[in-house]
Design an enzyme around this catalytic site. Structure first.
Site, PDB file in Angstrom:
ATOM      1  N   HIS A  86       0.837  -1.189   0.000  1.00 18.97           N
ATOM      2  CA  HIS A  86       0.000   0.000   0.000  1.00 18.97           C
ATOM      3  C   HIS A  86       0.879   1.247   0.000  1.00 18.97           C
ATOM      4  CE1 HIS A  86      -3.826  -2.110   1.731  1.00 18.97           C
ATOM      5  NE2 HIS A  86      -3.341  -2.707   0.658  1.00 18.97           N
ATOM      6  N   GLU A  88       0.797   3.849   1.868  1.00 21.23           N
ATOM      7  CA  GLU A  88       1.214   4.222   3.220  1.00 21.23           C
ATOM      8  C   GLU A  88       2.403   3.373   3.667  1.00 21.23           C
ATOM      9  OE1 GLU A  88      -3.413   4.108   3.181  1.00 21.23           O
ATOM     10  OE2 GLU A  88      -1.756   3.153   2.131  1.00 21.23           O
ATOM     11  N   CYS A 114      -6.091   1.348   5.389  1.00 20.67           N
ATOM     12  CA  CYS A 114      -6.693   0.103   5.859  1.00 20.67           C
ATOM     13  C   CYS A 114      -6.202  -0.195   7.281  1.00 20.67           C
ATOM     14  CB  CYS A 114      -6.309  -1.047   4.917  1.00 20.67           C
ATOM     15  SG  CYS A 114      -4.582  -1.561   5.063  1.00 20.67           S
ATOM     16  N   CYS A 117      -2.299  -0.805   7.460  1.00 20.38           N
ATOM     17  CA  CYS A 117      -1.556   0.459   7.392  1.00 20.38           C
ATOM     18  C   CYS A 117      -1.780   1.291   8.655  1.00 20.38           C
ATOM     19  CB  CYS A 117      -1.965   1.252   6.152  1.00 20.38           C
ATOM     20  SG  CYS A 117      -1.414   0.471   4.614  1.00 20.38           S
TER      21      CYS A 117
END
Length: 156
Positions: A86, A88, A114, A117
């Protein structure tokens, strides 16, 4: 042209990072800001030197099929079934690779992080997350309530 606010400017930079995404389902970009300076950027996609995903109906050998599309996995679930990181995660990793302090920083992201993260953001010591679009992961709100981090939806 009017000068953008800091939030507008930093969100534009997160949007720009998203243009580098190799994900077929969602283009996500993130930046970390410390003392009003961008210290790290990230976007979602396969790890360095690993093949990018392709649509299930493509046949070349330079890519790997998006397993989430192939199995019709709903967004916000089964995060482990993905070749990519991801935005992040990549942002936090980039800072770590270069020895850059991010504790006390603010993460700007064009989508709400999410749960995976979010746990990384909490442990990295970030103080705030500013996001533009919601993401379907109900566990995030519970985790944020128990932490000292602030999640704030970006509004113009």
């Amino acid at each position: 042209m009017t000068r953008p606010t800091k939030d507008e400017y930093f969100m534009q930079m997160a949007d720009l990072a998203a243009t580098r995404s190799t994900c077929l389902r969602r283009k996500v970009g993130a930046i970390i800001v410390l003392d009003d300076q961008i210290v790290a950027t990230g976007y979602n996609g396969a790890p360095r030197k690993v093949a990018h995903c392709k649509y299930p109906d493509q046949t070349d050998d330079e890519h790997r099929v998006c397993i989430r599309m192939l199995l019709n996995i709903r967004s916000g679930t089964r995060h482990e079934l993905c070749r990519g990181l991801h935005a992040e995660q990549n942002c936090i990793i980039q800072a770590a690779r270069h020895g850059i302090k991010i504790k006390g920083g603010v993460l700007y992201c064009n989508f709400k992080p999410c749960i995976i993260c979010t746990k990384m953001i909490i442990n990295a010591g970030l103080k705030e997350v500013v996001y533009k679009e919601d993401y379907a992961d109900d566990m995030v709100d519970y985790m944020v309530k128990e932490s000292s981090i602030t999640y704030r939806r970006f509004t113009k």
